[in-house]
Design a protein around this motif. Structure first.
Motif, short mmCIF file in Angstrom:
data_model
loop_
_atom_site.label_atom_id
_atom_site.label_comp_id
_atom_site.label_asym_id
_atom_site.label_seq_id
_atom_site.Cartn_x
_atom_site.Cartn_y
_atom_site.Cartn_z
N ILE A 211 0.81 -1.23 0.00
CA ILE A 211 0.00 0.00 0.00
C ILE A 211 0.85 1.28 0.00
N PRO A 212 1.88 1.39 0.85
CA PRO A 212 2.68 2.63 0.80
C PRO A 212 3.34 2.84 -0.57
N GLU A 213 3.71 1.75 -1.23
CA GLU A 213 4.34 1.89 -2.55
C GLU A 213 3.30 2.31 -3.59
N MET A 214 2.10 1.78 -3.50
CA MET A 214 1.05 2.13 -4.47
C MET A 214 0.58 3.57 -4.26
N GLN A 215 0.56 3.98 -2.99
CA GLN A 215 0.12 5.36 -2.70
C GLN A 215 1.04 6.37 -3.40
N LYS A 216 2.33 6.02 -3.51
CA LYS A 216 3.28 6.94 -4.17
C LYS A 216 3.02 7.02 -5.67
N ARG A 217 2.52 5.92 -6.24
CA ARG A 217 2.36 5.86 -7.70
C ARG A 217 0.97 6.26 -8.18
N ALA A 218 -0.04 6.00 -7.36
CA ALA A 218 -1.43 6.12 -7.82
C ALA A 218 -1.89 7.57 -7.89
N SER A 219 -2.83 7.84 -8.83
CA SER A 219 -3.52 9.12 -8.76
C SER A 219 -4.54 9.04 -7.63
N GLU A 220 -5.19 7.89 -7.55
CA GLU A 220 -6.11 7.62 -6.43
C GLU A 220 -5.90 6.18 -6.02
N MET A 221 -6.00 5.91 -4.73
CA MET A 221 -5.91 4.53 -4.26
C MET A 221 -7.07 4.23 -3.32
N VAL A 222 -7.68 3.06 -3.52
CA VAL A 222 -8.73 2.61 -2.61
C VAL A 222 -8.25 1.32 -1.96
N VAL A 223 -8.30 1.28 -0.63
CA VAL A 223 -7.92 0.07 0.09
C VAL A 223 -9.19 -0.58 0.62
N PHE A 224 -9.42 -1.82 0.19
CA PHE A 224 -10.57 -2.57 0.70
C PHE A 224 -10.10 -3.34 1.93
N GLN A 225 -10.55 -2.90 3.09
CA GLN A 225 -10.12 -3.48 4.35
C GLN A 225 -11.29 -4.22 4.99
N ARG A 226 -11.20 -5.55 5.01
CA ARG A 226 -12.28 -6.33 5.63
C ARG A 226 -12.13 -6.29 7.14
N SER A 227 -10.90 -6.39 7.62
CA SER A 227 -10.68 -6.21 9.07
C SER A 227 -9.45 -5.36 9.28
N ALA A 228 -9.51 -4.53 10.29
CA ALA A 228 -8.37 -3.65 10.59
C ALA A 228 -7.29 -4.47 11.29
N PRO A 229 -6.04 -4.32 10.85
CA PRO A 229 -4.96 -5.03 11.53
C PRO A 229 -4.39 -4.23 12.70
N TYR A 230 -3.77 -4.91 13.64
CA TYR A 230 -2.95 -4.23 14.65
C TYR A 230 -1.58 -3.99 14.05
N MET A 231 -1.02 -2.83 14.38
CA MET A 231 0.28 -2.50 13.82
C MET A 231 1.16 -1.82 14.86
N VAL A 232 2.42 -2.19 14.84
CA VAL A 232 3.40 -1.56 15.75
C VAL A 232 4.57 -1.05 14.92
#
Ligand code: NAP
Length: 491
Positions: A185-206
């Motif tokens: 996702i961070p790599e696509m965000q740099k390239r995309a004009s628009e990005m949509v992330v389909f998130q079925r469940s939110a992950p925990y992140m540290v």
């Protein structure tokens, strides 16, 4: 054409190669390794998406007996891991044993000849001992999405990245929010004009404590192997410490959650977005993810977080379960792997002529996480109850390889022609796994994950204990669990 070999290994990833290296190092030259692709590396060969890296520190995520002083970072990029695996195969003289472009199509136990007959895309093999090293992450999972065939743009899976697609300035949809998605996702965000992330469940992140190793550190690692030994030990025991979270111990859960919440709140200021990114299950129930770039990419102007699954596609529109529709040019499925029902199991037929997949109709199981009653002379590396959420799977693979070396010593010393696990030994082992699984965050954490087989509710993927306990329990062969037939008499 038929190739006869005493030992046939399937798969040239960390598991199959690790087995081959140790066979050779213990003086066994007579084996063949078949590999369906044209290179070694397994999942590290297949996964070459932008941003790919390991989320286990590299000095531990490598063979203990082949340390690499030249890792450039704490968490090395995928390409570096792939080069490491290739170098190991070359330096250890394994390449001449590998038959590339050889896909195992069907393996059948021949009870008359006491051997496996393995049909491949490249001829027939007959082997006394069959060892699978096909891993949990070999075959990408594509969810069935209504109307996907009608999509006008490009579609591909994270494990089969299409580098010919120009992503710059495109409207990109990424499906998933697991370990692969959060690197993509961070790599696509740099390239995309628009990005949509389909998130079925939110992950925990540290946070990801990554950095480059200095030239001086690398030189020290080269000069003094004990430096790498010490680093490995430090990383390993830090990972083991984290296992307490998976056992659902409140103090450790709270510590991990505090870190995750502060990481989220540092990067996400919009309360609506924060709500969408807040998991609704216990930390550790799904893989705990590490990233410093994911939240900033999600918060970016050109990103939309669709907090529902991709439900259907209609022409150029990708439609979430919420009903929200998005016009997109590219769909990238970071939707995981066929780990719960590994495809290799549907191709292996045991003494009763039943496929391992059918035999496992209530979920995978194996004695000592390696052998299955009804499937003689078969050893499965990285199969049932071998996955880890908190440490390096290469460590588990090495323990399993040692187990198999012990089994081979036994087979040779006793002149064994057939070795098969006793059903009661397998059941007792599974009962023990069930007891160990109870109360863990994987079963009690309130999430739906691929660690648990829906058909039985059992934890079939994960080893539900410390990694070092896996070696204690399963790092050496246990002859008492098996029946054997020798060339002269049955025991
Ligand atoms: P994964 O953990 O199975 O994640 C798949 C993702 O796809 C999940 O977020 C899942 O949602 C989502 N999904 C499935 N169908 C969907 C739909 N229709 N709409 C929206 N989302 C959908 O797969 P992965 O990310 O490839 O990771 C698999 C494993 O690979 C990891 O656990 C890890 O072991 C390994 N891995 C390791 C590294 C590393 O750095 N070492 C990197 C990448 C992968 P739910 O969560 O709701 O199911």
């Amino acid at each position: 054409m038929t190739t006869n070999t005493p030992i046939l290994i399937i798969g040239a990833g960390f598991a199959g190669l690790g087995m081959a290296i140790q066979l050779k190092r213990t003086g066994r030259e007579d084996f063949v390794l078949i590999e369906r692709a044209n290179d070694v590396g397994g999942t590290w060969r297949d996964n070459h998406y932008p941003g790919i890296a390991c989320d286990v520190p590299s000095h531990l995520y490598s063979y203990s007996y082949l340390p690499n002083p030249d890792w450039t970072r704490v968490f090395s990029p995928g390409g570096e891991i792939q080069s490491y695996i290739r170098t190991c195969a070359e330096d250890e003289g394994i390449l001449p044993h590998i038959h590339f472009n050889t896909d195992m199509l069907e393996s059948r136990w021949d009870a008359e000849a006491n051997e496996w007959v393995v049909e491949t895309s490249n001829g027939t093999y007959r082997a006394k001992i069959l060892i699978t090293g096909t891993g949990h992450l070999a075959d990408g999972h594509m969810p069935k999405i209504d109307g996907l065939d009608s999509f006008k743009g490009e579609v591909f899976h994270s494990a089969d990245w299409d580098h010919s697609v120009d992503l710059n300035g495109k409207r990109i949809g990424v499906i998933g929010s697991g370990a692969s998605a959060i690197q993509i996702i961070p790599e696509m965000q740099k390239r995309a004009s628009e990005m949509v992330v389909f998130q079925r469940s939110a992950p925990y992140m540290v946070p990801r404590w990554d950095r480059e190793y200095t030239a001086g550190e690398r030189r020290m690692c080269r000069r003094d192997p004990s430096v790498i030994e010490d680093m490995r030990s430090e990383i390993f025991w830090a990972g083991e410490f984290n296992f307490a979270q998976r056992r659902n111990i409140p103090r450790f859960l709270e510590e991990a959650k505090t870190l995750a919440v502060s990481h989220r709140e540092t990067h996400i200021k919009d309360p609506e977005l924060l709500k969408k990114l807040t998991p609704d299950y216990e930390i550790g129930c799904k893989r705990l993810l590490i990233s410093n770039t994911y939240y900033p990419a999600i918060a970016a102007e050109n990103t939309t977080l669709e907090a529902s699954a991709l439900a259907r596609v209609d022409g150029t529109k990708a439609i979430g379960a919420s009903g929200e529709a998005y016009e997109l040019d590219v769909l990238i499925f970071a939707t995981g792997f066929e780990a719960v029902r590994p495809p290799f199991a549907a191709r292996i037929f045991g003494a009763e002529g039943i496929s391992l997949d059918a035999h496992w109709d209530k979920g995978m199981q194996a004695y000592d996480s390696i052998a299955v009653h009804g499937y003689p002379n078969l050893f499965i590396i990285n199969g049932p109850n071998t996955g880890l959420g908190h440490n390096s799977v290469v460590y588990i693979i090495e323990a399993q390889v040692d187990y198999i070396l012990g089994a081979l010593d036994h087979i040779e010393a006793q002149n064994v022609s057939v070795i098969e696990v006793k059903p009661e030994a397998e059941e007792a082992y599974m009962d023990k796994i069930d007891v160990m699984s109870q109360g863990t965050v994987w079963l009690a954490g309130g999430c739906k994950s691929w660690y648990v087989d829906e058909r039985s509710g059992r934890l079939t993927l994960i080893w539900p204990d410390f990694a070092h306990s896996f070696r204690d329990e399963n790092g050496s062969f246990h002859p008492a669990g098996y029946t054997t037939q020798s060339l002269t008499a049955a025991e």
